[in-house]
Design a protein around this motif. Sequence first.
Motif, PDB file in Angstrom:
ATOM      1  N   LEU A 314      64.407 -60.252  15.234  1.00 25.79           N
ATOM      2  CA  LEU A 314      64.151 -58.822  15.094  1.00 25.79           C
ATOM      3  C   LEU A 314      64.969 -58.023  16.100  1.00 25.79           C
ATOM      4  CD1 LEU A 314      60.265 -58.585  14.594  1.00 25.79           C
ATOM      5  CD2 LEU A 314      62.052 -58.323  12.868  1.00 25.79           C
ATOM      6  N   CYS A 315      65.081 -58.550  17.326  1.00 28.80           N
ATOM      7  CA  CYS A 315      65.880 -57.855  18.350  1.00 28.80           C
ATOM      8  C   CYS A 315      67.345 -57.781  17.937  1.00 28.80           C
ATOM      9  CB  CYS A 315      65.750 -58.580  19.692  1.00 28.80           C
ATOM     10  SG  CYS A 315      64.121 -58.453  20.456  1.00 28.80           S
ATOM     11  N   GLN A 318      67.637 -55.328  14.906  1.00 28.55           N
ATOM     12  CA  GLN A 318      66.985 -54.021  15.020  1.00 28.55           C
ATOM     13  C   GLN A 318      67.942 -52.872  14.710  1.00 28.55           C
ATOM     14  OE1 GLN A 318      64.909 -53.556  18.709  1.00 28.55           O
ATOM     15  NE2 GLN A 318      63.719 -51.814  18.008  1.00 28.55           N
ATOM     16  N   ARG A 321      70.880 -50.773  16.420  1.00 27.10           N
ATOM     17  CA  ARG A 321      70.970 -52.057  17.100  1.00 27.10           C
ATOM     18  C   ARG A 321      70.829 -51.928  18.614  1.00 27.10           C
ATOM     19  NH1 ARG A 321      75.543 -55.936  14.280  1.00 27.10           N
ATOM     20  NH2 ARG A 321      74.539 -56.072  12.237  1.00 27.10           N
ATOM     21  N   PRO A 360      61.189 -54.242  19.614  1.00 27.84           N
ATOM     22  CA  PRO A 360      60.770 -53.989  18.224  1.00 27.84           C
ATOM     23  C   PRO A 360      59.329 -53.501  18.129  1.00 27.84           C
ATOM     24  CG  PRO A 360      62.033 -56.028  18.350  1.00 27.84           C
ATOM     25  CD  PRO A 360      61.785 -55.596  19.769  1.00 27.84           C
TER      26      PRO A 360
END
Length: 399
Positions: A314-315, A318, A321, A360
Amino acid sequence: MPETKAVPLSRAAALPPGSPRSLTLSLRYAAPALLGYVSVRLTGIAILLITASVTGKDGMHRLTGRWDSVWYQRIAEHGYGYEVRLPDGTFHSDLAFFPLLPALERGLSALFPPLGVAGAGLLISWLASLVAAGGIFAVGARLYGRRAGILLAVLWGAYPTAFVQSMAYTETLFTALAAWALYAVLTDRWITAGVLCVGAGLTRPVAAALIAAIGVTAMWRLVTARGGAEPLRTHRRMAVGVCLAPLGWLSYIVFVAVRERNPFAYFDVQAAWNNRIDGGAALASFVVEQFGRNVFAGLGLCAAFAFLFWVVWLCVRQRPRQPLPVIVYCVVVVVISLIGSGYFGSRPRLMMPAFPLLLPAAVALAGARRRMVPAVVVGVAALASGVYGAFTLLGSGPP
């Protein structure tokens, strides 16, 4: 890599750095994050002290006089040179511990003798935790807005092993240096980032992640620079920052090597503590062992690792970004925490400086339509963290 739209930390950006008005505005801007963080940590400490009182134990002693904190205090009082011989014939040497925290403990206790070394260590850790929360807020606010920054700092205070943030340990000191170093990179203050990285390198070996973040980001900037768009002065400062970054970490490795007359002495010392890089073999063996004892325990561990890898993904994915230095730092901290052979129970604590893992969740909560959702989530997390901390600290540990 697409550029993330920067959100100004505060109106102080337009004022001379370090001016009283600039500092006042920055503190006012960060105040909700700092107050929220303090509230969460006070909740954890209150749960610890109440539980300790009920069970007839000394809660404050658990924060200052157990495990690694005792080693740091001994270094502060007597310098390096202490070893413990184990029943199997191996030695645990205090050279495994980096010098910045004990040096600060020694200096502060000399200035204020009533504190003592133990009290100095606790005070340093608590003050560093506030600086860390401020740095975490600064990174989060710059990337995703003030509300996300506030939630990022508060969630870090409610991390499952956040009780370590209230102990005389190095996690808060390191995270404070790392967070502000990352913020310095994000704002093109490369020399400041390098200097802060020197301090981080004198605090914990995981500073290798911060060194990598600074180095990789600088290299990427140079490779992707188009037609000399960036001024030469920026490149010079970048080069100085990159050269400074590893000096703290390297200087301690060299100090141990010279002291022990062995170029690999530091790594031998760590190996004696069963801290060596094995590529994750010890971790895999531990998971297999848990399956042999209890299938559900093994499945639980696999689920925990699946969740961790999902959060890392997820990071990486994201939107907008996370910038390159933040991603590199976060991923390398996680990798270092997983590929060592050390005690399994310490791994969540070792990952705690990887605060971008919480981005997130912070961004999602910041965008929640119902205002009560973030408060409920943070409240539950703070209570759960406090209960787990009391259980761990009042038990046999170690964290």
